[in-house]
Design an enzyme around this catalytic site. Structure first.
Site, mmCIF file in Angstrom:
data_model
loop_
_atom_site.group_PDB
_atom_site.id
_atom_site.type_symbol
_atom_site.label_atom_id
_atom_site.label_comp_id
_atom_site.label_asym_id
_atom_site.label_seq_id
_atom_site.Cartn_x
_atom_site.Cartn_y
_atom_site.Cartn_z
ATOM 1 N N SER A 19 0.864 -1.196 0.000
ATOM 2 C CA SER A 19 0.000 0.000 0.000
ATOM 3 C C SER A 19 0.890 1.232 0.000
ATOM 4 O O SER A 19 2.092 1.142 0.326
ATOM 5 C CB SER A 19 -0.840 -0.023 1.283
ATOM 6 O OG SER A 19 -1.520 1.193 1.471
ATOM 7 N N TYR A 31 -1.664 -0.724 10.677
ATOM 8 C CA TYR A 31 -1.870 -1.071 9.259
ATOM 9 C C TYR A 31 -0.591 -0.777 8.465
ATOM 10 O O TYR A 31 -0.124 -1.607 7.690
ATOM 11 C CB TYR A 31 -3.049 -0.275 8.704
ATOM 12 C CG TYR A 31 -3.341 -0.548 7.241
ATOM 13 C CD1 TYR A 31 -3.856 -1.779 6.840
ATOM 14 C CD2 TYR A 31 -3.097 0.412 6.262
ATOM 15 C CE1 TYR A 31 -4.124 -2.040 5.503
ATOM 16 C CE2 TYR A 31 -3.366 0.163 4.926
ATOM 17 C CZ TYR A 31 -3.879 -1.067 4.545
ATOM 18 O OH TYR A 31 -4.138 -1.332 3.220
HETATM 19 N N1 LIG Z 1 -8.554 -0.341 -1.590
HETATM 20 C C1 LIG Z 1 -7.488 0.371 -1.298
HETATM 21 O O1 LIG Z 1 -7.536 1.606 -1.295
HETATM 22 C C2 LIG Z 1 -6.186 -0.300 -0.987
HETATM 23 C C3 LIG Z 1 -5.037 0.480 -0.988
HETATM 24 C C4 LIG Z 1 -3.826 -0.131 -0.680
HETATM 25 C C5 LIG Z 1 -3.773 -1.475 -0.391
HETATM 26 N N2 LIG Z 1 -4.923 -2.210 -0.391
HETATM 27 C C6 LIG Z 1 -4.838 -3.630 -0.066
HETATM 28 O O2 LIG Z 1 -5.493 -4.363 -1.062
HETATM 29 C C7 LIG Z 1 -5.867 -5.623 -0.542
HETATM 30 C C8 LIG Z 1 -7.293 -5.929 -0.964
HETATM 31 O O3 LIG Z 1 -8.162 -5.027 -0.326
HETATM 32 P P1 LIG Z 1 -9.441 -4.368 -1.042
HETATM 33 O O4 LIG Z 1 -9.201 -2.921 -1.111
HETATM 34 O O5 LIG Z 1 -9.791 -5.105 -2.248
HETATM 35 O O6 LIG Z 1 -10.537 -4.556 0.118
HETATM 36 P P2 LIG Z 1 -11.832 -5.499 0.212
HETATM 37 O O7 LIG Z 1 -12.787 -5.197 -0.872
HETATM 38 O O8 LIG Z 1 -12.284 -5.369 1.628
HETATM 39 O O9 LIG Z 1 -11.226 -6.944 -0.031
HETATM 40 C C9 LIG Z 1 -10.469 -7.607 0.936
HETATM 41 C C10 LIG Z 1 -10.399 -9.053 0.575
HETATM 42 O O10 LIG Z 1 -9.583 -9.713 1.554
HETATM 43 C C11 LIG Z 1 -10.285 -10.854 1.966
HETATM 44 N N3 LIG Z 1 -9.947 -11.235 3.317
HETATM 45 C C12 LIG Z 1 -9.991 -10.494 4.448
HETATM 46 N N4 LIG Z 1 -9.626 -11.248 5.498
HETATM 47 C C13 LIG Z 1 -9.359 -12.493 5.015
HETATM 48 C C14 LIG Z 1 -8.948 -13.710 5.580
HETATM 49 N N5 LIG Z 1 -8.733 -13.839 6.885
HETATM 50 N N6 LIG Z 1 -8.771 -14.771 4.773
HETATM 51 C C15 LIG Z 1 -8.986 -14.680 3.455
HETATM 52 N N7 LIG Z 1 -9.380 -13.558 2.846
HETATM 53 C C16 LIG Z 1 -9.565 -12.488 3.639
HETATM 54 C C17 LIG Z 1 -11.763 -10.540 1.832
HETATM 55 O O11 LIG Z 1 -12.480 -11.756 1.629
HETATM 56 P P3 LIG Z 1 -13.422 -12.448 2.708
HETATM 57 O O12 LIG Z 1 -13.930 -11.375 3.630
HETATM 58 O O13 LIG Z 1 -14.499 -13.069 1.864
HETATM 59 O O14 LIG Z 1 -12.572 -13.463 3.373
HETATM 60 C C18 LIG Z 1 -11.758 -9.723 0.553
HETATM 61 O O15 LIG Z 1 -11.835 -10.553 -0.568
HETATM 62 C C19 LIG Z 1 -5.649 -5.534 0.966
HETATM 63 O O16 LIG Z 1 -4.449 -6.183 1.301
HETATM 64 C C20 LIG Z 1 -5.534 -4.046 1.207
HETATM 65 O O17 LIG Z 1 -4.782 -3.758 2.362
HETATM 66 C C21 LIG Z 1 -6.124 -1.654 -0.700
#
Ligand SMILES: NC(=O)c1ccc[n+]([C@@H]2O[C@H](COP(=O)([O-])OP(=O)(O)OC[C@H]3O[C@@H](n4cnc5c(N)ncnc54)[C@H](OP(=O)(O)O)[C@@H]3O)[C@@H](O)[C@H]2O)c1
Length: 248
Positions: A143, A156
């Site tokens: 991130s 985080y």
């Molecule tokens: N969106 C942003 O602005 C942003 C920016 C920088 C980095 N990121 C990173 O991108 C990644 C994806 O996040 P996102 O933005 O797509 O958010 P999201 O829509 O909340 O997706 C998160 C995903 O992680 C899964 N997850 C959470 N806990 C889990 C567990 N214990 N086991 C397996 N899967 C799990 C969730 O699936 P289930 O709940 O179905 O298990 C979901 O598919 C994360 O690592 C986040 O830190 C996001």
């Protein structure tokens, strides 16, 4: 840009929403077999069914990345079904931001378990296969918070700094095995991530920020496609990107 993607077997953790789901759609449309891991099986099963119906190859495997044996089962399912694993995208994560003095220790533990240990378990499951194959690509999701620390985001940020540190060590160690490593560090990308904040005031601020400047999750999918599409002798080690409007 579809070069080097058709026919690849790609495991994606956190494929039930947001970045992981967008990556699955892009990669399946380009001819990859995608193996989807997440806890919400209804989501990944319907996504796999939809991608298969459209002519793609997709498999859903219930996975909690905080459970090492479940991550192993996810990767093993990919190898059993498709005979190999070319790429793992260690993407699952959560972002329950809060100031340290609110003492949300359970949430700190959860972020460490999912954001750091989940990535390590993905590496542990995929690496032996990739070493044997003498090829592979490990993509870890960090991130902007893996580069910068802001008040309210200490834990985080610590987890995302950890992802970058272990990815760089991994990069150096896997040279003998022809394995590529990429860190993808997105800025504010529209997804369900703001829902993981439990404090109403913090959650409201994050939601507003995402509504104001968030860019679509396709941006992440394109970054994955870019890293994967390079010739075999090119290793894109990190992609850091933000919405054009993001200041921090
Ligand atoms: N969106 C942003 O602005 C942003 C920016 C920088 C980095 N990121 C990173 O991108 C990644 C994806 O996040 P996102 O933005 O797509 O958010 P999201 O829509 O909340 O997706 C998160 C995903 O992680 C899964 N997850 C959470 N806990 C889990 C567990 N214990 N086991 C397996 N899967 C799990 C969730 O699936 P289930 O709940 O179905 O298990 C979901 O598919 C994360 O690592 C986040 O830190 C996001």
């Amino acid at each position: 840009m579809s070069e080097h993607i058709a026919g690849k077997v790609i495991v994606i953790t956190g494929a039930s929403s947001g970045l992981g789901e967008a990556a699955a759609r892009h990669l399946a449309a380009r001819g990859a077999a995608v193996v989807l891991g997440a806890r919400r099986t209804d989501r990944i099963e319907s996504l796999a069914a939809e991608l298969s119906k459209a002519g793609g190859k997709a498999l859903a495997v219930e996975t909690d990345v905080a459970r090492r044996e479940q991550v192993q089962r996810l990767v093993d399912a990919a190898v059993e079904t498709y005979d190999r694993i070319d790429v793992i995208i260690n993407n699952a994560g959560l972002m329950p931001l809060s100031p340290l003095d609110r003492l949300k220790v359970d949430e700190w533990d959860r972020m460490i378990d999912v954001n750091i240990k989940g990535v390590l378990y993905g590496i542990a499951a995929a690496l032996p296969h990739m070493q044997r194959q003498r090829s592979g690509h490990i993509i870890n999701v960090s991130s902007v918070a893996g580069h910068k620390v802001r008040a309210g985001g200490s834990v985080y940020s610590a987890t995302k700094h950890a992802v970058r540190a272990l990815s760089e060590g991994l990069r150096q160690e896997v040279k003998p095995y022809n394995i590529r490593t990429t860190i993808i560090s997105p800025g504010v990308v529209t997804s369900e991530l703001p829902n993981t904040a439990s404090d109403p005031d913090v959650a409201a601020n994050i939601r507003k920020m995402y509504e104001d400047i968030g860019i679509p999750a396709d941006s992440f999918a394109r970054a994955v496609v870019f890293a994967m599409s390079q010739p075999d002798d090119v290793d894109v080690n990190e992609i850091l990107y933000r919405p054009t409007r993001q200041e921090f």
